[in-house]
Write an enzyme that holds these catalytic residues in place. Structure first.
Site, PDB file in Angstrom:
ATOM      1  N   GLU A 223     -14.392  -6.100  -1.149  1.00 47.86           N
ATOM      2  CA  GLU A 223     -15.370  -5.183  -1.746  1.00 47.86           C
ATOM      3  C   GLU A 223     -16.522  -5.898  -2.436  1.00 47.86           C
ATOM      4  OE1 GLU A 223     -12.754  -2.859  -4.146  1.00 47.86           O
ATOM      5  OE2 GLU A 223     -12.179  -1.551  -2.493  1.00 47.86           O
TER       6      GLU A 223
ATOM      7  N   LYS B 239     -13.420 -11.018  -2.670  1.00 45.11           N
ATOM      8  CA  LYS B 239     -12.559 -10.411  -3.684  1.00 45.11           C
ATOM      9  C   LYS B 239     -11.089 -10.481  -3.292  1.00 45.11           C
ATOM     10  CE  LYS B 239     -11.601  -5.961  -5.931  1.00 45.11           C
ATOM     11  NZ  LYS B 239     -11.977  -4.538  -6.031  1.00 45.11           N
ATOM     12  N   GLN B 240     -10.800 -10.158  -2.048  1.00 41.82           N
ATOM     13  CA  GLN B 240      -9.427 -10.032  -1.567  1.00 41.82           C
ATOM     14  C   GLN B 240      -9.423 -10.225  -0.058  1.00 41.82           C
ATOM     15  OE1 GLN B 240      -8.677  -6.072  -2.992  1.00 41.82           O
ATOM     16  NE2 GLN B 240      -9.695  -5.090  -1.286  1.00 41.82           N
TER      17      GLN B 240
END
Length: 761
Positions: free
Chosen positions: A484, A595-596
């Site tokens: 994100e 982010k991930q």
């Protein structure tokens, strides 16, 4: 990895222990000491309240209210909904010689708070040293009933240590509770009734019109006086304490929710309270212990340490048990009205909303421990399909667009870049349907419910996809992938790939339905106005979907990602986490920092569809760029690291995932627990170190035990069978405890397990 543990709690194999209270850590402790039974939940706040920084929160799953949002562009929601605190049932006031108990103001010693994961209880004790020189030992016990989800219990024990004395004791119920984010009470229309040692309240939410009943039974001395004011009812009594003789006040609580029944709910509450009266707190405590004993017999994960690593492995053992404990509290099935909020019932951050994490990250735990609960989670999506159909229309699309954040099926996220650009919820629901059916073989569910959802998801994806750009193939433009930190990107690899697999799943499911149950197919086609050319087009889109893969197997996260400026994530100070609180929103988007897992996420979900070489090149490229600002991130990396035989990294990420909240890695545990990290910690064990792969033919295992562990033992359910696995260095034992013979593949060799023979691999 730039983040570090913030060690605070004592290490114990079955308990979470806080010795000596630190008021600066109070909200972190409240989150960690939260209790729930899927239906009701309460943070670990002090019964007596006081001036200590606190988020007092008692919640009921599915209870929410609305707030309007400023009118904006088409496709952006004009109202949001969110979980609100429900009846405050712990409410306790204690006064001695005019001094009120408040740990933020009074002197006290010998403080200890303990969450017992075998008993499902929270206890707290300390000695209060009053300004008049008196000493009073107080002990608090609470638990929420796992056998009767509407019930909760509280016991306060008082013992005068150096004198005999009188205290004033007040216990109550209140709907005068304030939502922290909006600083507003959302309850109105309170109905009140008191009796001898009995309190009853009922209130209605301001906008959603939901009703909640709260009732309590106490054992105060006769003559306790009742008070009613400000949506609150209480009983106050004077208690005589004899030096050295403990005295206990017990409270049995009933909390019922029914947004449609009105006055009927009041009677239902009275009946439930009468039923609770027939069970003593001690009897309920024994039943609670029996529930958890039965749970741990099949759900415990046991890690035995190599002798020289006992201390660090003890922390890992505590961490994985904490995760398993919370998963049972958060959800265990039985209701299609509930889903899994990103914070469970442990805090108001994320507004109680369920995300796509449910199907992508939480579902595997239930698939292999409680398949009925897994099915109920998917049925929640079926029963909210009408809202998903409406959401697609808002976005000028067809079919069903599942929301990025929701409690009731409607989109609740007011950030357009998330609500409108993220297609992960819809493809995750499709993945969840496929994965559940693939693992359980439940074709009745697939044909009765899953097929319709898959059809409408495929219809949405086909209306959202575009053909063109530099590739001339199909792809999704103007999206935000799982990472994100990048928005309005084109051809996000995860989005394109998951869209492709979702379309193919819909095509196959409808083909199988037509062949196996032609009447059911015809009925579904009529209900949805399905045209034959739609299915043909879905297949064409899937076959021509652009997947950005280089010759080496490296996939570009999205168009032009490789050209973004680089950020050295290890140079970011720990004090700047969480980044959303310390970096401007637009600054986060201006680099290649992730982010991930994004590309790595699809390598995990569809692991058998990618080669080890593809996983390695992508892991080694993307892991150094990932900041793990999301709770799902560490475990995904650990699972892939274990598969790639990067065991040091795998173990390091496992410790991060398993103790993310216990050690406050992201410095935001105070807002509530990270449910995704909790669920993925279980997956980290089973998919990571045991090497389970459940997306291919049957079950596959590739056990890899970290050096600092001597053994790892766990159990899992699979199609009516119970399987026990015990890993040790040099050998892994596979034991079929119950059920028909099971075919498994271990390190690419096929075996058949039977109940009368243990396989050692």
């Amino acid at each position: 990895m730039a983040k570090a543990a913030d060690v605070y709690f004592q290490v114990d194999p079955w308990k979470i222990i806080e010795k000596e209270f630190d008021p600066d850590y109070s909200r972190v402790s409240e989150s960690v000491f939260s209790l729930a039974n899927e239906t009701v939940g309460v943070r670990g706040c002090f019964d007596e309240g006081g001036s200590v920084d606190s988020l007092r929160g008692a919640y009921i799953n599915g209870v929410y209210d609305f707030e309007p949002l400023p009118h904006s562009y088409r496709g952006i929601i004009d109202r949001t909904h969110f979980m609100i605190p429900a009846a405050e049932w712990l409410m306790t006031e204690i006064e001695l010689d005019g001094e009120r108990l408040d740990l933020g103001r009074v002197r006290f010693r010998d403080f200890q708070r303990t969450l017992d994961m075998r008993a499902g209880t929270l206890t707290r004790s300390f000695v209060w040293e009053t300004s008049s020189g008196k000493e009073l030992r107080l002990s608090f016990l609470r638990f929420v009933d796992m056998n009767h989800p509407e019930r909760a219990y509280q016991r306060v024990t008082l013992e005068a240590l150096n004198c005999s004395t009188e205290i004033q004791f007040t216990s109550g119920l209140s709907f005068h509770v304030v939502h922290q984010g909006y600083q507003k009470c959302y309850w109105q229309g309170t109905r009140v009734k008191t009796g001898e040692n009995c309190l009853m309240l009922q209130a209605r939410t301001a906008s959603s019109g939901q009703e909640v009943f709260a009732g309590a039974l106490l054992n105060l001395p006769r003559g306790a006086s009742a008070r009613e004011a400000n949506q609150t009812v209480s009983l106050c009594a004077s208690l005589s304490l004899t030096q050295g003789q403990p005295l206990s006040v017990e409270k049995r609580v009933v909390l019922l929710f029914d947004g449609q029944r009105g006055d009927d709910l009041w009677q239902a509450g009275r009946n439930a309270l009468a039923a609770a009266e027939t069970v003593s707190l001690e009897q309920a405590l024994l039943a609670q212990a029996a529930y958890w004993d039965a749970y741990w017999r099949v759900s415990d994960i046991q890690i035995e340490a190599a002798e020289e690593n006992a201390e660090v492995v003890a922390a890992e053992q505590q961490g994985i048990r904490f995760c398993s404990f919370q998963l049972a509290q958060i959800y265990h099935g039985g209701s299609m009205r509930h889903n899994i909020g990103a914070k469970g019932l442990t805090g108001e951050a994320y507004n109680g909303h369920a995300f796509w994490d449910t199907e992508a990250c939480c579902l595997p735990f239930y698939l292999f421990t409680n398949p009925r609960a897994a099915k109920d989670l998917l049925l929640f999506r079926y029963h909210t399909l009408p809202q998903a159909l409406e959401r697609a229309k808002m976005l000028d699309c067809q079919g069903a667009c599942y929301p990025i954040a929701t409690l009731n099926g409607e989109e609740a996220c007011s950030l357009w870049q998330h609500a409108s650009l993220q297609l992960q919820p819809s493809t995750a629901v499709a993945y969840g349907i496929w994965h559940y059916t693939h693992v359980t073989g439940d074709r009745d569910f697939l044909y009765a419910y899953g097929a319709e959802m898959l059809l409408q998801i495929a219809r949405f994806l086909a209306s959202r996809v575009e053909k063109g750009g530099k590739t001339g193939k199909y792809g999704f433009f103007g999206v935000m992938g799982p990472d994100e930190f990048h928005m309005m990107v084109n051809n996000n690899a995860y989005t394109n790939y998951m869209g492709k697999r979702s379309l193919l799943c819909a095509v196959k499911t409808l083909s199988d339905l037509r062949q196996d149950r032609p009447d059911a197919f015809a009925a579904l086609a009529r209900k949805t106005a399905l045209q034959e050319d739609e299915i043909t087009r879905w297949r064409e889109i899937a076959e021509q979907m652009y997947i950005p893969r280089e010759e080496s197997g490296l996939m570009e996260q999205h168009d032009d990602y490789f050209n973004l400026p680089h950020t050295d994530i290890d140079a970011i100070p720990v004090s700047q986490f969480p980044l959303y609180d310390h970096w401007s929103y637009d600054r986060i988007y201006r680099s290649d920092m992730i982010k991930q897992p994004d590309v790595l996420m699809m390598l995990y979900l569809y692991g058998t569809s990618f080669s080890e070489a593809e996983k390695r090149v992508n892991y080694e490229f993307y892991e150094p760029r990932t900041i793990h600002e999301s709770s799902l991130s560490p475990a995904i990396h650990s699972i892939l690291a274990a598969e790639l035989d990067k065991m040091e990294e795998a173990v390091r990420f496992f410790g991060f995932a398993t103790r993310l909240d216990l050690d406050n890695y992201n410095r935001n545990t105070r807002e509530g627990l990270h449910v995704t990290s909790i669920a993925m910690a279980w997956a980290n064990i089973v998919y990571g170190f045991a090497g389970l792969r459940s997306d291919g033919e049957g079950l596959r295992f590739a056990p890899r035990l970290p050096k600092r562990w001597k053994t790892l033992t766990f159990m899992m359910l699979y199609q009516g069978r119970v399987l026990r696995i015990r890993m040790a260095h040099g050998a892994t034992r596979f034991e079929l405890v119950r059920g028909e013979p099971l075919h498994v593949r271990i390190f690419e060799k096929d075996y058949t397990l039977t109940c009368d023979e243990t396989l050692i691999s």
